[in-house]
Design an enzyme around this catalytic site. Structure first.
Site, PDB file in Angstrom:
ATOM      1  N   HIS A  15       0.832  -1.204   0.000  1.00  0.00           N
ATOM      2  CA  HIS A  15       0.000   0.000   0.000  1.00  0.00           C
ATOM      3  C   HIS A  15       0.863   1.249   0.000  1.00  0.00           C
ATOM      4  O   HIS A  15       2.074   1.212   0.146  1.00  0.00           O
ATOM      5  CB  HIS A  15      -1.000  -0.003   1.170  1.00  0.00           C
ATOM      6  CG  HIS A  15      -0.416   0.306   2.513  1.00  0.00           C
ATOM      7  ND1 HIS A  15      -1.185   0.553   3.622  1.00  0.00           N
ATOM      8  CD2 HIS A  15       0.878   0.408   2.936  1.00  0.00           C
ATOM      9  CE1 HIS A  15      -0.403   0.791   4.667  1.00  0.00           C
ATOM     10  NE2 HIS A  15       0.838   0.711   4.282  1.00  0.00           N
ATOM     11  N   CYS A  34       5.242   5.434   5.084  1.00  0.00           N
ATOM     12  CA  CYS A  34       4.077   4.822   4.440  1.00  0.00           C
ATOM     13  C   CYS A  34       3.577   5.640   3.258  1.00  0.00           C
ATOM     14  O   CYS A  34       2.658   5.224   2.548  1.00  0.00           O
ATOM     15  CB  CYS A  34       2.956   4.590   5.461  1.00  0.00           C
ATOM     16  SG  CYS A  34       3.149   3.036   6.361  1.00  0.00           S
ATOM     17  N   HIS A  40       4.919  -0.099  -0.494  1.00  0.00           N
ATOM     18  CA  HIS A  40       5.689  -0.993   0.388  1.00  0.00           C
ATOM     19  C   HIS A  40       4.702  -2.018   0.935  1.00  0.00           C
ATOM     20  O   HIS A  40       3.492  -1.815   0.881  1.00  0.00           O
ATOM     21  CB  HIS A  40       6.338  -0.207   1.542  1.00  0.00           C
ATOM     22  CG  HIS A  40       5.328   0.426   2.431  1.00  0.00           C
ATOM     23  ND1 HIS A  40       4.746   1.642   2.135  1.00  0.00           N
ATOM     24  CD2 HIS A  40       4.751   0.008   3.572  1.00  0.00           C
ATOM     25  CE1 HIS A  40       3.857   1.925   3.067  1.00  0.00           C
ATOM     26  NE2 HIS A  40       3.830   0.953   3.960  1.00  0.00           N
ATOM     27  N   HIS A  42       3.151  -5.044   3.760  1.00  0.00           N
ATOM     28  CA  HIS A  42       2.970  -5.472   5.148  1.00  0.00           C
ATOM     29  C   HIS A  42       2.488  -6.923   5.167  1.00  0.00           C
ATOM     30  O   HIS A  42       1.798  -7.363   4.246  1.00  0.00           O
ATOM     31  CB  HIS A  42       1.907  -4.634   5.864  1.00  0.00           C
ATOM     32  CG  HIS A  42       2.329  -3.227   6.127  1.00  0.00           C
ATOM     33  ND1 HIS A  42       3.189  -2.877   7.149  1.00  0.00           N
ATOM     34  CD2 HIS A  42       2.012  -2.068   5.506  1.00  0.00           C
ATOM     35  CE1 HIS A  42       3.363  -1.568   7.144  1.00  0.00           C
ATOM     36  NE2 HIS A  42       2.670  -1.046   6.153  1.00  0.00           N
ATOM     37  N   ASP A  80      -4.786 -10.807  -0.814  1.00  0.00           N
ATOM     38  CA  ASP A  80      -3.451 -11.386  -0.670  1.00  0.00           C
ATOM     39  C   ASP A  80      -2.607 -11.153  -1.926  1.00  0.00           C
ATOM     40  O   ASP A  80      -3.064 -11.389  -3.043  1.00  0.00           O
ATOM     41  CB  ASP A  80      -3.557 -12.890  -0.388  1.00  0.00           C
ATOM     42  CG  ASP A  80      -2.223 -13.497   0.043  1.00  0.00           C
ATOM     43  OD1 ASP A  80      -1.423 -12.781   0.699  1.00  0.00           O
ATOM     44  OD2 ASP A  80      -1.977 -14.667  -0.275  1.00  0.00           O
ATOM     45  N   HIS A  81      -1.380 -10.665  -1.711  1.00  0.00           N
ATOM     46  CA  HIS A  81      -0.429 -10.370  -2.794  1.00  0.00           C
ATOM     47  C   HIS A  81      -0.961  -9.340  -3.776  1.00  0.00           C
ATOM     48  O   HIS A  81      -0.634  -9.372  -4.962  1.00  0.00           O
ATOM     49  CB  HIS A  81       0.010 -11.657  -3.509  1.00  0.00           C
ATOM     50  CG  HIS A  81       0.960 -12.467  -2.690  1.00  0.00           C
ATOM     51  ND1 HIS A  81       0.551 -13.215  -1.615  1.00  0.00           N
ATOM     52  CD2 HIS A  81       2.294 -12.627  -2.760  1.00  0.00           C
ATOM     53  CE1 HIS A  81       1.595 -13.812  -1.076  1.00  0.00           C
ATOM     54  NE2 HIS A  81       2.667 -13.467  -1.740  1.00  0.00           N
ATOM     55  N   GLU A 125      -1.101  -4.731  11.554  1.00  0.00           N
ATOM     56  CA  GLU A 125      -0.325  -4.286  10.390  1.00  0.00           C
ATOM     57  C   GLU A 125       1.153  -4.596  10.606  1.00  0.00           C
ATOM     58  O   GLU A 125       1.895  -4.871   9.659  1.00  0.00           O
ATOM     59  CB  GLU A 125      -0.528  -2.790  10.148  1.00  0.00           C
ATOM     60  CG  GLU A 125       0.076  -2.318   8.843  1.00  0.00           C
ATOM     61  CD  GLU A 125      -0.306  -0.892   8.529  1.00  0.00           C
ATOM     62  OE1 GLU A 125      -1.146  -0.696   7.648  1.00  0.00           O
ATOM     63  OE2 GLU A 125       0.228   0.022   9.192  1.00  0.00           O
TER      64      GLU A 125
HETATM   65 NI    NI Z   1       2.474   0.951   5.573  1.00  0.00          NI
END
Ligand code: NI
Length: 135
Positions: A15, A34, A40, A42, A80-81, A125
């Site tokens: 995100h 972020c 990047h 998580h 996911d992914h 997160e």
């Molecule tokens: Ni983040």
């Protein structure tokens, strides 16, 4: 007598946090790392908790196999992914903070659960940062 049953699940997603109404400097100031324009990732840990009466016929609040499959079909397969900002409808115009992700997950699961059951979402997160939402 109400009992809470919980299922842990997991998804990896990328995100970027930003507010398009703000300048680059303001976004950098508020969101820091972020806000990275290149995104990047998580490792999100999700705990879905369902609270309700024990069914005297089964001894279950809810069949955990059903809950497991529901989370996979509704949440994991969707997120996911994925790059949440660019590859999901839910976050095309909604900042994908942990808070907003928890609310979106709640809203996706809620229609599939019996209305007599209470739902609570816990979303990690990072190992130390988590949010909770129960509607
Ligand atoms: Ni983040």
């Amino acid at each position: 007598m109400k009992v809470t049953v919980s299922r842990k699940a997991h998804f990896n997603a990328a995100h970027r946090l930003f507010n398009p109404a703000w300048s680059a400097d303001k976004n950098e100031e508020v969101f820091g790392k972020c806000n990275n324009p290149e995104f990047h990732g998580h490792n999100y840990e999700l705990i879905v908790s369902v609270k309700g009466e024990i069914d005297s016929r089964t001894g279950y609040v809810m069949d955990m196999k059903v809950l497991k499959d529901l989370i996979k079909d509704t949440i994991e397969d969707r997120f996911d992914h994925k790059n949440l900002n660019t590859q999901t409808e839910e976050f095309k115009s909604l900042n994908p903070t942990a808070e907003n992700i928890a609310v979106v997950i709640f809203d996706l699961l809620r229609p599939h659960l019996n209305e007599t059951l209470d739902l609570k979402i816990t979303l990690y997160e990072t190992p130390r940062n988590y949010v909770e939402y129960e509607g």
